[in-house]
Motif scaffolding. Sequence first.
Motif, PDB file in Angstrom:
ATOM      1  N   ASP A  40      33.583  75.595 -36.437  1.00 39.80           N
ATOM      2  CA  ASP A  40      35.007  75.915 -36.478  1.00 39.80           C
ATOM      3  C   ASP A  40      35.286  77.159 -37.322  1.00 39.80           C
ATOM      4  OD1 ASP A  40      36.400  74.426 -34.697  1.00 39.80           O
ATOM      5  OD2 ASP A  40      37.326  73.088 -36.152  1.00 39.80           O
ATOM      6  N   ARG A  43      34.557  79.907 -34.935  1.00 43.23           N
ATOM      7  CA  ARG A  43      35.595  79.970 -33.899  1.00 43.23           C
ATOM      8  C   ARG A  43      36.856  80.647 -34.408  1.00 43.23           C
ATOM      9  NH1 ARG A  43      40.057  76.967 -32.683  1.00 43.23           N
ATOM     10  NH2 ARG A  43      39.665  75.506 -34.401  1.00 43.23           N
ATOM     11  N   LEU A  44      37.281  80.266 -35.594  1.00 42.86           N
ATOM     12  CA  LEU A  44      38.524  80.809 -36.149  1.00 42.86           C
ATOM     13  C   LEU A  44      38.369  82.263 -36.592  1.00 42.86           C
ATOM     14  CD1 LEU A  44      39.557  77.625 -38.127  1.00 42.86           C
ATOM     15  CD2 LEU A  44      40.770  78.582 -36.146  1.00 42.86           C
ATOM     16  N   ASP A  47      38.448  85.399 -33.432  1.00 37.73           N
ATOM     17  CA  ASP A  47      39.584  85.888 -32.660  1.00 37.73           C
ATOM     18  C   ASP A  47      40.830  85.918 -33.546  1.00 37.73           C
ATOM     19  OD1 ASP A  47      41.109  86.717 -30.530  1.00 37.73           O
ATOM     20  OD2 ASP A  47      40.930  84.862 -29.374  1.00 37.73           O
ATOM     21  N   GLU A  48      41.908  86.470 -33.023  1.00 35.13           N
ATOM     22  CA  GLU A  48      43.188  86.423 -33.727  1.00 35.13           C
ATOM     23  C   GLU A  48      43.745  85.006 -33.660  1.00 35.13           C
ATOM     24  OE1 GLU A  48      44.290  88.943 -35.444  1.00 35.13           O
ATOM     25  OE2 GLU A  48      42.616  90.164 -34.773  1.00 35.13           O
ATOM     26  N   ASP A  50      44.183  81.250 -33.646  1.00 32.69           N
ATOM     27  CA  ASP A  50      43.154  80.259 -33.322  1.00 32.69           C
ATOM     28  C   ASP A  50      42.922  80.215 -31.813  1.00 32.69           C
ATOM     29  OD1 ASP A  50      45.502  79.110 -32.540  1.00 32.69           O
ATOM     30  OD2 ASP A  50      45.134  77.153 -33.455  1.00 32.69           O
ATOM     31  N   ARG A  51      42.866  81.403 -31.183  1.00 32.98           N
ATOM     32  CA  ARG A  51      42.731  81.487 -29.722  1.00 32.98           C
ATOM     33  C   ARG A  51      41.301  81.217 -29.250  1.00 32.98           C
ATOM     34  NH1 ARG A  51      45.670  86.870 -27.798  1.00 32.98           N
ATOM     35  NH2 ARG A  51      45.459  85.822 -25.753  1.00 32.98           N
ATOM     36  N   SER A  52      40.340  81.233 -30.178  1.00 33.32           N
ATOM     37  CA  SER A  52      38.979  80.745 -29.916  1.00 33.32           C
ATOM     38  C   SER A  52      38.132  81.609 -28.979  1.00 33.32           C
ATOM     39  CB  SER A  52      39.019  79.308 -29.350  1.00 33.32           C
ATOM     40  OG  SER A  52      39.716  78.457 -30.223  1.00 33.32           O
ATOM     41  N   LYS A 204      40.473  83.531 -43.777  1.00 33.29           N
ATOM     42  CA  LYS A 204      41.410  83.022 -42.773  1.00 33.29           C
ATOM     43  C   LYS A 204      40.918  81.701 -42.184  1.00 33.29           C
ATOM     44  CE  LYS A 204      42.187  83.482 -37.942  1.00 33.29           C
ATOM     45  NZ  LYS A 204      41.577  84.043 -36.732  1.00 33.29           N
ATOM     46  N   SER A 205      39.632  81.647 -41.823  1.00 35.93           N
ATOM     47  CA  SER A 205      39.077  80.420 -41.249  1.00 35.93           C
ATOM     48  C   SER A 205      39.240  79.244 -42.196  1.00 35.93           C
ATOM     49  CB  SER A 205      37.591  80.616 -40.922  1.00 35.93           C
ATOM     50  OG  SER A 205      37.406  81.538 -39.892  1.00 35.93           O
ATOM     51  N   ILE A 208      42.914  78.001 -42.557  1.00 36.58           N
ATOM     52  CA  ILE A 208      43.365  77.207 -41.412  1.00 36.58           C
ATOM     53  C   ILE A 208      42.748  75.806 -41.452  1.00 36.58           C
ATOM     54  CG2 ILE A 208      43.291  77.030 -38.886  1.00 36.58           C
ATOM     55  CD1 ILE A 208      43.472  80.073 -38.771  1.00 36.58           C
ATOM     56  N   MET A 209      41.531  75.716 -41.982  1.00 36.01           N
ATOM     57  CA  MET A 209      40.853  74.421 -42.084  1.00 36.01           C
ATOM     58  C   MET A 209      41.243  73.651 -43.346  1.00 36.01           C
ATOM     59  SD  MET A 209      37.082  75.560 -40.706  1.00 36.01           S
ATOM     60  CE  MET A 209      36.349  73.929 -40.891  1.00 36.01           C
TER      61      MET A 209
END
Length: 340
Positions: A40, A43-44, A47-48, A50-52, A204-205, A208-209
Amino acid sequence: MILRALRPQLGRRGDTAPRLSVGFLLLKRFTLSAFANFIDVLRLAADEGDRSRPIRCQWRVISADLSAVYSSCGIAIRPHELIGNLNRFDYIVVVGGLIDDQMQWIDEQLDGYLRQAAALGIPLVGLCTGSFVLHRAGLMDGYRCCVSWFHDSDFLRRFDGLKPVSNQIFVVDRDRLTCSGGASTAHLAAFLVERHLGKAPAAKSLRIMMFDEAAAAESPQPAISLDVPVRDQIVKKALLLMQQHLDVPLSIEQIAAHMQINKRRVERRFRLALKMSPLGAYTQIRLEHARHLLAETGKSVAVIAAESGYCDSSHLGRLFQRRWGVTPREFRSGRRALMK
């Protein structure tokens, strides 16, 4: 229940190639949380928002035969593709799980792939007990290796003469990266993202987590053990059971029953190995755990008392002061004063 591994969609035409490419090898009965936390973060960061889309990072679950791989909780992942050319990856990540499964099912084909990756100079990453398999394949000689405190005695029993690192969350030693598992896999992934993409995508990742910030490799694992060498296997197993049951302590009778030996034998082995009773060792572990929480967290004394197996803060306070000469609050205040 079988889940198909997320198959990343190709980036838009004109996008540059991903700057971080990771191949995952999932072992039988792997730990799902270790895999999910690591992937995750990629993944985060890729991309901009959380579009994955795998624009800056790419991840693939690879295997020798594309059979679904079941995790320790029963959920399975179907790999993306066959192993093929390993040179397309910046890292090969081995996700481990239940310890007996990793060591009893010898997989010469898997070990061969790992040796091939090492020969190509591809850094190898061991998550959770993935480090055990790297050792089994002969790829950790001369390297420091991070092992969860939970598995420390198991590691020592299987790899005589090696000294695992079980007091920090991950270890980076040249082209071998090993991690204790759980939430710490997210911090190791963030370390790699920062190395290849920069600090902002890694931060950022984690935000978000719901992680406050990236933790350094040297951050301590959330466990405390007796800081004395122990060779006796019965004592080691008993100490591990104690560490696993801090908030609701087991009786010595329960520990002996779990190990299927006589209580008096446990007591005798503790006196010979540690010069103390099992109850005395258990008390020391719980007090060390409380001191660790006082020093490293902002939890209240009442919460720490409960997490260390004490009925209230007064009970913890009496034993803590008897052990170190100060109350828990005085200890914490003194720590803060030293840090100013």
